[in-house]
Design a protein around this motif. Sequence first.
Motif, PDB file in Angstrom:
ATOM      1  N   LEU A  56     -20.875 -19.930  -0.771  1.00  0.00           N
ATOM      2  CA  LEU A  56     -19.823 -20.878  -0.280  1.00  0.00           C
ATOM      3  C   LEU A  56     -18.720 -19.951   0.428  1.00  0.00           C
ATOM      4  O   LEU A  56     -18.035 -20.270   1.385  1.00  0.00           O
ATOM      5  N   LEU A  57     -18.474 -19.093  -0.270  1.00  0.00           N
ATOM      6  CA  LEU A  57     -17.321 -18.225   0.169  1.00  0.00           C
ATOM      7  C   LEU A  57     -17.566 -17.493   1.503  1.00  0.00           C
ATOM      8  O   LEU A  57     -16.850 -17.163   2.561  1.00  0.00           O
ATOM      9  N   ARG A  58     -18.999 -17.076   1.684  1.00  0.00           N
ATOM     10  CA  ARG A  58     -19.409 -16.549   3.048  1.00  0.00           C
ATOM     11  C   ARG A  58     -19.408 -17.408   4.169  1.00  0.00           C
ATOM     12  O   ARG A  58     -18.967 -17.117   5.323  1.00  0.00           O
ATOM     13  N   ILE A  59     -19.802 -18.622   3.936  1.00  0.00           N
ATOM     14  CA  ILE A  59     -19.614 -19.977   4.812  1.00  0.00           C
ATOM     15  C   ILE A  59     -18.026 -20.067   5.361  1.00  0.00           C
ATOM     16  O   ILE A  59     -17.842 -20.060   6.512  1.00  0.00           O
ATOM     17  N   GLU A  60     -17.279 -20.054   4.168  1.00  0.00           N
ATOM     18  CA  GLU A  60     -15.832 -20.330   4.434  1.00  0.00           C
ATOM     19  C   GLU A  60     -15.328 -19.077   5.410  1.00  0.00           C
ATOM     20  O   GLU A  60     -14.603 -19.061   6.195  1.00  0.00           O
ATOM     21  N   ARG A  61     -15.797 -17.823   5.038  1.00  0.00           N
ATOM     22  CA  ARG A  61     -15.103 -16.810   5.937  1.00  0.00           C
ATOM     23  C   ARG A  61     -15.672 -16.865   7.107  1.00  0.00           C
ATOM     24  O   ARG A  61     -14.758 -16.292   8.003  1.00  0.00           O
ATOM     25  N   LEU A  65     -13.234 -17.181  10.803  1.00  0.00           N
ATOM     26  CA  LEU A  65     -13.170 -16.033  11.695  1.00  0.00           C
ATOM     27  C   LEU A  65     -13.343 -17.010  13.067  1.00  0.00           C
ATOM     28  O   LEU A  65     -12.840 -16.711  14.244  1.00  0.00           O
ATOM     29  N   SER A  66     -14.165 -18.244  12.999  1.00  0.00           N
ATOM     30  CA  SER A  66     -14.264 -18.761  14.238  1.00  0.00           C
ATOM     31  C   SER A  66     -13.234 -19.987  14.307  1.00  0.00           C
ATOM     32  O   SER A  66     -12.983 -20.473  15.532  1.00  0.00           O
ATOM     33  N   ARG A  74      -9.556 -25.227   0.595  1.00  0.00           N
ATOM     34  CA  ARG A  74     -11.069 -25.088   0.317  1.00  0.00           C
ATOM     35  C   ARG A  74     -11.002 -23.536  -0.016  1.00  0.00           C
ATOM     36  O   ARG A  74     -11.760 -23.172  -1.232  1.00  0.00           O
ATOM     37  N   HIS A  75     -11.015 -22.619   0.795  1.00  0.00           N
ATOM     38  CA  HIS A  75     -11.009 -21.127   0.760  1.00  0.00           C
ATOM     39  C   HIS A  75     -10.208 -20.640  -0.375  1.00  0.00           C
ATOM     40  O   HIS A  75     -10.694 -19.933  -1.347  1.00  0.00           O
ATOM     41  N   ALA A  76      -9.015 -21.273  -0.579  1.00  0.00           N
ATOM     42  CA  ALA A  76      -8.155 -20.897  -2.035  1.00  0.00           C
ATOM     43  C   ALA A  76      -8.673 -21.236  -3.093  1.00  0.00           C
ATOM     44  O   ALA A  76      -8.811 -20.453  -4.194  1.00  0.00           O
ATOM     45  N   ALA A  77      -9.459 -22.434  -2.989  1.00  0.00           N
ATOM     46  CA  ALA A  77     -10.017 -22.968  -4.187  1.00  0.00           C
ATOM     47  C   ALA A  77     -11.279 -22.123  -4.679  1.00  0.00           C
ATOM     48  O   ALA A  77     -11.553 -21.882  -6.056  1.00  0.00           O
ATOM     49  N   LEU A  78     -11.942 -21.869  -3.616  1.00  0.00           N
ATOM     50  CA  LEU A  78     -13.091 -20.763  -3.896  1.00  0.00           C
ATOM     51  C   LEU A  78     -12.980 -19.734  -4.709  1.00  0.00           C
ATOM     52  O   LEU A  78     -13.513 -19.021  -5.532  1.00  0.00           O
TER      53      LEU A  78
END
Length: 126
Positions: A56-61, A65-66, A74-78
Motif C-alpha cells: 500500500l505504501l508503494r502504491i501511495e508513493r 510522484l504522479s 492516507r499516506h500519513a495513516a499508512l
Amino acid sequence: MSVLTEMPMRYSQPRRATLRASRDHDAAEAIAARVAALRPFLGPDIGERRTRLARLLRIERRAALSGIGYDPARHAALRRLEAETAAELSRRGAGAPASCRRTAPPRDGSFHPAPPGGARTPRAAS
C-alpha cells in the motif's frame, strides 16, 4: 444581413482560477480516522500486515510522484501503521516468527540458503 454576422464574435478568455482552501477538520483527527479504518484490512498476522503495508505504501508513493489519486491523509495513516507495526515487532523481539524478523545470516557461516528452485536435498540415511 443576419443578426449573427453583424455582431463581432467575442472569444472567452480563460480566467485565472483562484486557489481557495478551507479546512473544516483537524488533520490529526483525519489521520487517526484513516488508521482506524485501515487497521482491520491489514490482518492479524504481523508478517501479513508488513507485506500489505509495504504494498500500500508503494502504491501511495507512486501516486504522490504522479499526483493522480494521492491522498496525504492516507499516506500519513499508512506511515503511522507501519511505525506501529515496527514498534510491535521490536517489542516481540526474538519471539516473532522468522518471516517477520529482519536478521542477517550468522557470520560463522552456519547459514545455508536453500538451493535454487527451493528444492530440498535428501537426508542421509541414519
